[in-house]
Structure formats: structure tokens, C-alpha cells
Motif scaffolding. Structure first.
Motif, PDB file in Angstrom:
ATOM      1  N   ALA A  92       0.832  -1.209   0.000  1.00  0.00           N
ATOM      2  CA  ALA A  92       0.000   0.000   0.000  1.00  0.00           C
ATOM      3  C   ALA A  92       0.867   1.259   0.000  1.00  0.00           C
ATOM      4  CB  ALA A  92      -0.938  -0.003   1.203  1.00  0.00           C
ATOM      5  N   TYR A  93       1.971   1.213   0.733  1.00  0.00           N
ATOM      6  CA  TYR A  93       2.880   2.364   0.769  1.00  0.00           C
ATOM      7  C   TYR A  93       3.507   2.602  -0.598  1.00  0.00           C
ATOM      8  CZ  TYR A  93       6.993   5.182   1.963  1.00  0.00           C
ATOM      9  OH  TYR A  93       7.957   6.158   2.000  1.00  0.00           O
ATOM     10  N   LEU A  94       3.944   1.538  -1.259  1.00  0.00           N
ATOM     11  CA  LEU A  94       4.540   1.680  -2.588  1.00  0.00           C
ATOM     12  C   LEU A  94       3.514   2.183  -3.602  1.00  0.00           C
ATOM     13  CD1 LEU A  94       6.722  -1.566  -2.668  1.00  0.00           C
ATOM     14  CD2 LEU A  94       7.512   0.793  -2.378  1.00  0.00           C
ATOM     15  N   ALA A  95       2.272   1.721  -3.475  1.00  0.00           N
ATOM     16  CA  ALA A  95       1.221   2.223  -4.362  1.00  0.00           C
ATOM     17  C   ALA A  95       0.962   3.702  -4.114  1.00  0.00           C
ATOM     18  CB  ALA A  95      -0.061   1.415  -4.148  1.00  0.00           C
ATOM     19  N   GLU A  96       0.999   4.113  -2.853  1.00  0.00           N
ATOM     20  CA  GLU A  96       0.814   5.526  -2.526  1.00  0.00           C
ATOM     21  C   GLU A  96       1.982   6.361  -3.039  1.00  0.00           C
ATOM     22  OE1 GLU A  96       1.294   9.159  -0.086  1.00  0.00           O
ATOM     23  OE2 GLU A  96       2.567   7.367  -0.021  1.00  0.00           O
ATOM     24  N   ARG A  97       3.214   5.823  -2.951  1.00  0.00           N
ATOM     25  CA  ARG A  97       4.379   6.526  -3.488  1.00  0.00           C
ATOM     26  C   ARG A  97       4.273   6.659  -5.006  1.00  0.00           C
ATOM     27  NH1 ARG A  97       6.298   9.891  -2.020  1.00  0.00           N
ATOM     28  NH2 ARG A  97       4.400  10.043  -0.831  1.00  0.00           N
ATOM     29  N   LEU A  98       3.854   5.602  -5.691  1.00  0.00           N
ATOM     30  CA  LEU A  98       3.701   5.656  -7.139  1.00  0.00           C
ATOM     31  C   LEU A  98       2.667   6.705  -7.528  1.00  0.00           C
ATOM     32  CD1 LEU A  98       4.176   4.563 -10.017  1.00  0.00           C
ATOM     33  CD2 LEU A  98       2.377   2.863  -9.546  1.00  0.00           C
ATOM     34  N   VAL A 110       1.524  12.070  -9.771  1.00  0.00           N
ATOM     35  CA  VAL A 110       0.948  13.411  -9.679  1.00  0.00           C
ATOM     36  C   VAL A 110       2.018  14.456  -9.967  1.00  0.00           C
ATOM     37  CG1 VAL A 110      -0.003  15.108  -8.068  1.00  0.00           C
ATOM     38  CG2 VAL A 110      -0.964  12.810  -8.154  1.00  0.00           C
ATOM     39  N   ARG A 111       3.192  14.282  -9.359  1.00  0.00           N
ATOM     40  CA  ARG A 111       4.271  15.240  -9.590  1.00  0.00           C
ATOM     41  C   ARG A 111       4.736  15.234 -11.046  1.00  0.00           C
ATOM     42  NH1 ARG A 111       8.954  13.988  -6.549  1.00  0.00           N
ATOM     43  NH2 ARG A 111       8.106  12.194  -5.453  1.00  0.00           N
ATOM     44  N   LEU A 112       4.822  14.046 -11.631  1.00  0.00           N
ATOM     45  CA  LEU A 112       5.224  13.945 -13.036  1.00  0.00           C
ATOM     46  C   LEU A 112       4.184  14.607 -13.946  1.00  0.00           C
ATOM     47  CD1 LEU A 112       6.883  12.865 -15.413  1.00  0.00           C
ATOM     48  CD2 LEU A 112       5.665  10.673 -15.161  1.00  0.00           C
ATOM     49  N   THR A 113       2.920  14.340 -13.684  1.00  0.00           N
ATOM     50  CA  THR A 113       1.861  14.936 -14.508  1.00  0.00           C
ATOM     51  C   THR A 113       1.820  16.446 -14.336  1.00  0.00           C
ATOM     52  OG1 THR A 113       0.564  12.897 -14.288  1.00  0.00           O
ATOM     53  CG2 THR A 113      -0.613  14.856 -15.034  1.00  0.00           C
ATOM     54  N   ASP A 114       2.037  16.914 -13.109  1.00  0.00           N
ATOM     55  CA  ASP A 114       2.030  18.352 -12.855  1.00  0.00           C
ATOM     56  C   ASP A 114       3.177  19.037 -13.611  1.00  0.00           C
ATOM     57  OD1 ASP A 114       1.018  20.691 -11.343  1.00  0.00           O
ATOM     58  OD2 ASP A 114       2.999  20.615 -10.394  1.00  0.00           O
ATOM     59  N   ALA A 115       4.371  18.428 -13.585  1.00  0.00           N
ATOM     60  CA  ALA A 115       5.504  19.007 -14.311  1.00  0.00           C
ATOM     61  C   ALA A 115       5.273  18.964 -15.816  1.00  0.00           C
ATOM     62  CB  ALA A 115       6.781  18.246 -13.947  1.00  0.00           C
ATOM     63  N   THR A 116       4.687  17.862 -16.294  1.00  0.00           N
ATOM     64  CA  THR A 116       4.394  17.748 -17.720  1.00  0.00           C
ATOM     65  C   THR A 116       3.356  18.778 -18.149  1.00  0.00           C
ATOM     66  OG1 THR A 116       4.905  15.379 -17.672  1.00  0.00           O
ATOM     67  CG2 THR A 116       3.584  16.181 -19.523  1.00  0.00           C
ATOM     68  N   LEU A 117       2.347  18.981 -17.314  1.00  0.00           N
ATOM     69  CA  LEU A 117       1.321  19.967 -17.615  1.00  0.00           C
ATOM     70  C   LEU A 117       1.932  21.365 -17.702  1.00  0.00           C
ATOM     71  CD1 LEU A 117      -1.614  20.856 -18.004  1.00  0.00           C
ATOM     72  CD2 LEU A 117      -1.871  20.821 -15.502  1.00  0.00           C
ATOM     73  N   ALA A 118       2.840  21.668 -16.794  1.00  0.00           N
ATOM     74  CA  ALA A 118       3.496  22.976 -16.831  1.00  0.00           C
ATOM     75  C   ALA A 118       4.300  23.145 -18.126  1.00  0.00           C
ATOM     76  CB  ALA A 118       4.407  23.145 -15.614  1.00  0.00           C
ATOM     77  N   ASP A 119       5.007  22.103 -18.544  1.00  0.00           N
ATOM     78  CA  ASP A 119       5.774  22.167 -19.793  1.00  0.00           C
ATOM     79  C   ASP A 119       4.850  22.372 -20.992  1.00  0.00           C
ATOM     80  OD1 ASP A 119       8.126  21.861 -18.428  1.00  0.00           O
ATOM     81  OD2 ASP A 119       8.291  19.704 -18.799  1.00  0.00           O
ATOM     82  N   TRP A 120       3.752  21.645 -20.998  1.00  0.00           N
ATOM     83  CA  TRP A 120       2.845  21.742 -22.142  1.00  0.00           C
ATOM     84  C   TRP A 120       2.088  23.075 -22.165  1.00  0.00           C
ATOM     85  CZ3 TRP A 120       0.420  16.119 -22.454  1.00  0.00           C
ATOM     86  CH2 TRP A 120       1.446  15.235 -22.786  1.00  0.00           C
ATOM     87  N   GLN A 121       1.826  23.629 -20.985  1.00  0.00           N
ATOM     88  CA  GLN A 121       1.213  24.965 -20.949  1.00  0.00           C
ATOM     89  C   GLN A 121       2.175  26.010 -21.499  1.00  0.00           C
ATOM     90  OE1 GLN A 121       0.195  25.125 -16.795  1.00  0.00           O
ATOM     91  NE2 GLN A 121      -1.965  24.574 -17.160  1.00  0.00           N
ATOM     92  N   ALA A 122       3.477  25.844 -21.191  1.00  0.00           N
ATOM     93  CA  ALA A 122       4.474  26.761 -21.759  1.00  0.00           C
ATOM     94  C   ALA A 122       4.546  26.594 -23.274  1.00  0.00           C
ATOM     95  CB  ALA A 122       5.842  26.493 -21.122  1.00  0.00           C
ATOM     96  N   GLU A 141      -4.543  17.999 -18.308  1.00  0.00           N
ATOM     97  CA  GLU A 141      -5.395  18.410 -17.190  1.00  0.00           C
ATOM     98  C   GLU A 141      -6.312  17.262 -16.759  1.00  0.00           C
ATOM     99  OE1 GLU A 141      -5.714  23.231 -18.198  1.00  0.00           O
ATOM    100  OE2 GLU A 141      -7.291  21.838 -18.848  1.00  0.00           O
ATOM    101  N   ALA A 142      -6.816  16.518 -17.747  1.00  0.00           N
ATOM    102  CA  ALA A 142      -7.635  15.350 -17.409  1.00  0.00           C
ATOM    103  C   ALA A 142      -6.798  14.294 -16.682  1.00  0.00           C
ATOM    104  CB  ALA A 142      -8.252  14.763 -18.673  1.00  0.00           C
ATOM    105  N   ASP A 143      -5.585  14.079 -17.177  1.00  0.00           N
ATOM    106  CA  ASP A 143      -4.683  13.133 -16.508  1.00  0.00           C
ATOM    107  C   ASP A 143      -4.389  13.579 -15.080  1.00  0.00           C
ATOM    108  OD1 ASP A 143      -4.605  11.648 -18.792  1.00  0.00           O
ATOM    109  OD2 ASP A 143      -2.590  12.267 -19.411  1.00  0.00           O
ATOM    110  N   MET A 144      -4.245  14.876 -14.876  1.00  0.00           N
ATOM    111  CA  MET A 144      -3.947  15.403 -13.547  1.00  0.00           C
ATOM    112  C   MET A 144      -5.085  15.100 -12.581  1.00  0.00           C
ATOM    113  SD  MET A 144      -1.590  16.880 -11.859  1.00  0.00           S
ATOM    114  CE  MET A 144      -1.330  17.767 -10.332  1.00  0.00           C
ATOM    115  N   ARG A 147      -6.962  11.760  -8.047  1.00  0.00           N
ATOM    116  CA  ARG A 147      -7.932  10.816  -7.492  1.00  0.00           C
ATOM    117  C   ARG A 147      -7.251   9.514  -7.068  1.00  0.00           C
ATOM    118  NH1 ARG A 147     -10.853  10.644 -11.529  1.00  0.00           N
ATOM    119  NH2 ARG A 147     -10.156   8.721 -12.519  1.00  0.00           N
ATOM    120  N   GLU A 148      -6.368   9.006  -7.901  1.00  0.00           N
ATOM    121  CA  GLU A 148      -5.655   7.768  -7.582  1.00  0.00           C
ATOM    122  C   GLU A 148      -4.777   7.944  -6.352  1.00  0.00           C
ATOM    123  OE1 GLU A 148      -3.627   7.032 -11.203  1.00  0.00           O
ATOM    124  OE2 GLU A 148      -5.332   6.047 -12.182  1.00  0.00           O
TER     125      GLU A 148
END
Length: 457
Positions: A170-176, A181-193, A223-226, A231-232
Motif C-alpha cells: 500500500a505504501y509503494l502504491a501511494e508513493r507511485l 501526480v508530480r510527473l503529470t504536474d511538471a508535464t502539464l506545466a511544460d505543455w502549458q508553456a 489536465e484530465a490526466d492530472m 484521485r488515484e
């Protein structure tokens, strides 16, 4: 009196016959070796297996708070109480009885006469219906209760191992989920730029509306992926809280990223025979098998006569002050022999049921060994391939990142289309996600192998 004591002693000494069949454990129905033989570290205690301080704190909390583990511990205590209850049936019940009885003689009372009545005080030590275990019925029942208690203790160990691995998973799933989330957030920022650049080029007349629409569509997808990743993450946190059995404390050590997790992934597996003494679920199944075998002995002994004793020694007197006098002693001795003649087939059905349950226990024992063998074999197979997979996935991600850098330069120079840049960005995003997922799978596989090998509990 001395003769009576010797008689009782001889009767007690005759309880040496046993109807329990000799038990021979079945040969493990698995190969003598695993499909893959690998060296590695010996199976450590759980703190040595999971080096992340945050995970260690969560496991320690779960071992105190998890309700499944608490239930398993209570079941073990209940089984121990059952042993005491069963053993008590093999011991004599001795009571100290006191009483006073007053009675009036019947019949008519003549004129001028008074009715007569008498009273009696009694004090005695009584032995009530003590069964002499001539054919081992009670001993077989005691043995079955003891084996079931031992099985419950192994069940508690198995549940402890399950809780440890469940918290780790459960801890590893929470870490993943959190890292995605962090990867998607950084990707979203790149794509917004990138979208902002596309708008400037479009406003300057240097790109078409198609390029702008593609950039906007890519951002909306991110944004949908985010939203999905958030949620996950929340659901993974809820699952971790359930596995721990208590709210997650706020003062835990900082988490370690998946790529740097200090979980041992190179555990050594010896031979399948080692699992017989290491895995608590196999030992639990063995004790259940021994208990079922003892039940056969008890069912067999039920066909034979039962000898029970009831006796008492004490004093009886009409006056309380003379109750302990030598002339007021009283005793009784009443052996009873019960021979089953007709029970409507109940005894035979009970014996048949015991034999069937023993056969079920044998099959369960063998199935448990087969399952353990398969789990270890799966863990070894995973261990043999994850290193190559992660190396290749790391190289694929680095190649995708180089392509993205070159595509960005080419697009800004007007040498390539917007579509090429979008494809390169999506490839990098997918490659980074795949690397995280592969690392997560490697760690959960190591946890599964740790559990399959019996853990260090």
C-alpha cells in the motif's frame, strides 16, 4: 481404604491405550528445486528488508493497530483457552459439599403426643463422574486442541507477515500515485508553456490554427490526466490508512522516492523443503492436519466402553458439634461402565467424518506447499528480469528526452511541424510513467518474494 486407593490408582494407570493412527506427513508434491536458482541475501527481519524510515514507522504502527492482526491474536488466545477447557475434562472434578437436612416422620399423631422430626449435618469431599481414559479418547481430544492452538499461533504469524507486506504494498502504491501526480504536474506545466509559445506564433502569423488546436488539445488531456492522478493518489492514501489500521501520523519521516527505495530486491531462495519450516501458513496447515488425525483417534475410542467414577468421603451427624467425630465418617464409591450398543450409526458417521476431514487436511497441506512453491518461483522469475527491464526502460526514456530536445529546436527553427514536437512530448511523458511503473513493479515483486519465503517474523 488402602485397597480402594490402590484400585483407583491401577484404573488410572490403565489409560495408556491410544486409538490415534500414526501420522506420516505426505511427501511435498513439488519439484526438489526451483526453476531458477539464484544467490542473494538471506531473508532478513522486516526492518532489514524495508529500509525506508517512513515505511518502517507505518509497519510498526500497523502491527499495533491492524484489526486483522488483532483478530488473529484473539483467535490464538481463544484456542489456548480451549486447550485448558479440554484438559480439564481429563482431570477429576472435586467438590466440597456441605448441607443440613431436617425431616419429619409421616403418620398420624396420637392424642397427647408430639410429632417427631430429625436433622442431619453433612460435610463431604465428592468426586463426580471422573472418566478413566482407557482408550485414549480424552487424550486424543487434548492433542487435537493443542494442535489447533499451535495452528492458531502460526496463523497469527502468517497474518503478521501478511500485514507487513500489505502495508509495504500500500505504501509503494501511494508513493507511485504521488510521484505520478508530480510527473503529470511538471508535464502539464511544460505543455502549458508550449501552448503559450504556440499562441504567440499564431498571433504573429508564423503558425496555423491547426498547431494551436493541437497544443490546446494536449494541455486539456494533461489536465484530465492530472485529475485522474490526484484521485488515484487520494484512493491510494485511503488504502494505506486501511492497511495500517489507524490514521497516518503527521510527524512521520519524509518519504523516499521509488527510484531510491532501499528495499532489498535480491533475496536468496534455498530449496522447497526449507519452506516447510519457514512459512507460517505451511506450519499452520501441518498442525491442522495433526489435529484432524487426533480427531480420528477420539472417534475410534468412542466405540469402546467408558469407565467413570463417582465417590465421596466425609462426615454426617445430627449435631454440628459432633460432625467431625470418628464415628460419623461416611463414604461412597460408585464406578460405572457405559458400553455403546445402538446409536443409530452416529459413531460410525462421526468416524467417517473425521477420516474425511483428515483427507481434506492432507489436501490442504499439499495445496499450501504447492502455492508456496509457485509464489517463490514467480518471485525468482521476476527478480531475474526486472534488472534488464529497468535498464532498457531507462535508456528508452533518455532517448525520448534527447528526441524531445532536438524536436523543440527544429520546431523553433521552423524545420519540423508542430505534430512532431507533440509526438516527442507525449513519448517522453509515457516513457517516464513506464519507468515509474516498472520500478514500482520491481519493488512490489521483492515484497511478494519476501512474503513467499516466509519473511523474518
Amino acid at each position: 481404604m488402602r485397597v480402594r486407593v490402590l484400585t483407583i490408582g491401577l484404573l488410572l494407570a490403565t489409560s495408556a491405550c491410544s486409538m490415534t493412527p500414526k501420522l506420516t506427513l505426505p511427501t511435498p508434491p513439488v519439484a526438489a528445486t526451483f526453476p531458477l536458482e539464484m544467490g542473494g541475501e538471506a531473508v532478513p527481519e522486516w526492518r532489514g528488508m524495508f529500509g525506508d524510515a517512513r515505511l518502517q514507522a507505518l509497519i510498526a504502527l500497523a502491527l499495533d493497530e491492524n484489526r486483522d492482526l488483532r483478530i488473529a491474536a484473539l483467535n490464538a488466545e481463544a484456542a489456548r483457552a480451549q486447550i485448558h477447557m479440554q484438559r480439564a475434562q481429563s482431570l477429576p472434578n472435586v467438590n466440597l459439599d456441605t448441607g443440613y437436612t431436617r425431616q419429619r416422620a409421616g403418620g398420624e399423631v396420637a392424642a397427647g403426643q408430639t410429632s417427631t422430626s430429625s436433622g442431619q449435618f453433612t460435610l463431604q469431599v465428592a468426586l463426580t463422574s471422573f472418566e478413566i481414559d482407557l482408550f485414549g479418547r480424552l487424550r486424543a481430544q487434548n492433542a487435537a486442541a493443542t494442535e489447533r492452538y499451535l495452528a492458531s499461533r502460526e496463523g497469527q504469524r502468517a497474518m503478521r507477515l501478511t500485514v507487513i507486506s500489505a502495508v509495504a504494498d500500500a505504501y509503494l502504491a501511494e508513493r507511485l500515485a504521488e510521484e505520478q501526480v508530480r510527473l503529470t504536474d511538471a508535464t502539464l506545466a511544460d505543455w502549458q508553456a508550449s501552448l503559450a509559445l504556440a499562441r504567440r506564433l499564431h498571433d504573429a502569423g508564423q503558425s496555423s490554427g491547426l498547431d494551436l488546436a493541437q497544443a490546446e488539445g494536449q494541455v486539456r488531456q494533461a489536465e484530465a490526466d492530472m485529475a485522474q492522478r490526484q484521485r488515484e493518489w487520494q484512493q491510494a492514501t485511503n488504502a494505506l490508512t486501511l492497511a495500517v489500521g489507524a490514521p497516518i501520523p503527521a510527524d512521520l519521516p519524509s518519504p523516499v522516492d521509488l527510484m531510491a527505495q532501499p528495499i532489498q530486491t535480491a533475496l536468496a531462495a534455498d530449496t522447497p523443503s526449507d519452506l516447510l519450516t519457514r512459512r507460517p501458513d505451511i506450519m499452520q496447515a501441518e498442525h491442522e492436519l495433526r489435529a484432524a488425525n487426533a480427531d480420528i483417534g477420539a472417534a475410534r475410542a468412542a466405540f469402546f466402553p467408558r469407565l467413570s467414577l463417582t465417590g465421596a468421603f466425609g462426615f454426617a451427624s445430627q449435631a454440628l458439634q459432633t460432625l467431625g467425630g470418628a464415628g460419623n465418617q461416611s463414604w461412597s464409591f460408585a464406578p460405572a461402565l457405559s458400553v455403546p450398543i445402538f446409536r443409530g450409526g452416529e459413531l460410525q458417521a462421526s468416524l467417517d467424518l473425521s477420516r474425511i476431514r483428515s483427507s481434506i487436511a492432507v489436501a490442504t497441506y499439499e495445496k499450501t506447499i504447492q502455492t508456496a512453491f509457485r509464489e517463490v518461483a514467480d518471485g525468482l522469475a521476476a527478480r531475474a528480469t526486472f534488472t534488464d527491464q529497468l535498464t532498457a526502460q531507462q535508456a528508452a526514456m533518455e532517448q525520448a528526452e534527447r528526441r524531445l530536445a532536438l524536436s523543440g529546436l527544429s520546431y523553433q527553427a521552423g524545420a519540423t511541424s508542430r505534430l512532431e514536437l507533440l509526438d516527442a512530448q507525449r513519448t517522453v511523458y509515457a516513457a517516464r510513467q513506464a519507468l515509474l511503473s516498472a520500478r514500482h513493479a520491481e519493488l512490489t515483486s521483492a515484497t511478494a518474494l519476501y512474503r513467499a519465503l516466509g519473511g523474518g517474523v
